[in-house]
Design an enzyme around this catalytic site. Structure first.
Site, PDB file in Angstrom:
ATOM      1  CB  SER A  50      17.472   8.400 -10.650  1.00 29.01           C
ATOM      2  OG  SER A  50      18.661   9.116 -10.431  1.00 29.01           O
ATOM      3  CG  MET A  58      -1.351   0.809  -6.458  1.00 33.30           C
ATOM      4  SD  MET A  58       0.310   0.325  -6.939  1.00 33.30           S
ATOM      5  CE  MET A  58       1.148   0.466  -5.362  1.00 33.30           C
ATOM      6  CG  ASP A  60      -0.436   4.173 -12.419  1.00 35.67           C
ATOM      7  OD1 ASP A  60      -0.777   3.219 -11.701  1.00 35.67           O
ATOM      8  OD2 ASP A  60       0.247   5.121 -12.012  1.00 35.67           O
ATOM      9  NE  ARG A 107     -18.192  -7.611   8.277  1.00 37.76           N
ATOM     10  CZ  ARG A 107     -17.382  -8.456   8.898  1.00 37.76           C
ATOM     11  NH1 ARG A 107     -16.546  -9.213   8.206  1.00 37.76           N
ATOM     12  NH2 ARG A 107     -17.378  -8.546  10.207  1.00 37.76           N
TER      13      ARG A 107
END
Ligand code: F6P
Length: 324
Positions: A73, A170, A128, A163
């Site tokens: 907010s 995150m 997190d 590869r």
């Protein structure tokens, strides 16, 4: 305390619903009325609230996201916004809050209480795991498992094509998801915001692998690493190693924020939700419920906001040793 409000704020995290359920059922158990506030502090400002009963939280323990919705907010950042929120809470007779979220959520709650005297107890909900005052936050375990599932799949194709893959997970300011998913996924290197990793070290790690006949490599990059995200790091490596190097980048993004919570997150969220509501009812003020060494503890918001949660150096060391 006769009537309280519960809300989720900031980035959503799997397990927030299990936490809401524990708050509501805990309040009902103790004979306290509980109101759900939608869209975090925005709902407090607009009065978007509803009375919750035991059945309001049926069949949500297994659902990702948050039934109360979430928001960051902007209006609550202003004194006028907070005044409106206070007026609404007074109209509704809400005397205390359970805030489920992260750093920004608790900063808001702390400020709100210092200005208007409405106390809050927090439950740490963020993928997190960057909050001081708890070993783990709600949603972190699920996010790590989601990242791991992707890493496992990418390893199959990386190996088939010989590869190098850079996988971005995150963590704007925190490398917890990167480290844990990297160890579990057998990554060659993990790059996190808390630890400086020069590009030369990435090149060196790759070269060492090639000298031992490794034909594919996986490097996990936390989005907030000082070298940039996985796209930037991959470009730098191409420059350093070979413009034609067979390098691919995958950004896992918001896949890590959704999906059903793991058993661990459901149990953690239930403990923290109940701990938060029981703490509020018992007179705890402006603290976050956390679990440290399997014990429920309350830590002042101030400390949760201010104190860093350092990355576990043993884990970082382990990544290096195990990738040899
Ligand atoms: O704080 C949780 C988190 O998922 C971070 O890891 C990430 O940097 C941020 O939220 C993304 O925020 P948004 O969903 O607003 O893009």
């Amino acid at each position: 305390m006769k009537r309280i409000g519960v809300f989720t704020s900031g980035g959503d995290a799997p397990g927030m619903n299990a936490c809401i359920r524990a708050v509501v059922r805990g309040a009902v158990y103790h004979g306290v009325e509980v109101y759900g506030i939608r869209r975090g502090y925005n709902g407090m400002i607009t009065g978007d609230v509803y009375k919750m009963e035991s059945h309001s939280v049926s069949n949500i323990v297994q659902r990702g996201g948050t039934i109360l919705k979430s928001a960051r907010s902007m209006e609550f950042l202003t004194k006028e916004g907070r005044q409106k929120a206070y007026d609404k809470l007074m109209e509704l007779g809400i005397e205390g809050l359970v805030a489920i979220g992260g750093n920004g959520t608790f900063t808001g709650a702390q400020l709100f209480c210092s200005e208007f005297g409405i106390p809050a107890v927090g439950a740490p909900g963020t993928i997190d795991n960057d909050l001081y005052g708890t070993d783990y936050t709600i949603g972190f375990d699920t996010a790590v498992n989601t990242a791991l599932d992707a890493i496992d799949r990418i390893r199959d194709t990386a190996s088939s094509h010989d590869r190098i893959f850079f996988i971005e997970v995150m963590g704007r300011d925190s490398g917890y998801i990167a480290v844990q998913s990297g160890i579990a996924g057998g990554a060659e290197l993990v790059m996190v915001p808390e630890v400086l990793t020069p590009i030369s070290e990435v090149v060196e790690t790759l070269r060492q692998g090639w000298s031992r006949s490794k034909s594919s490599s996986i490097i996990i990059v936390a989005e907030g690493d000082e070298a940039g995200g996985a796209v930037e790091v991959a470009a730098r490596i191409k420059e350093e190693v070979d413009e034609d190097a067979d390098i691919r980048v995958t950004t896992l993004g918001h896949t890590q924020r959704g999906g059903p919570p793991s058993a661990y997150d459901r149990i953690l969220a239930s403990r923290l939700g109940l701990g938060a509501v029981e703490g509020l009812i018992a007179g705890q003020r402006n603290v976050m419920a956390g679990i440290i060494n399997n014990e429920l503890v309350y830590t002042p918001f101030e400390d949760c906001i201010r104190l860093p949660k350092p990355i576990n150096e043993d884990l970082m060391r382990m990544v290096k040793i195990l990738s040899v």
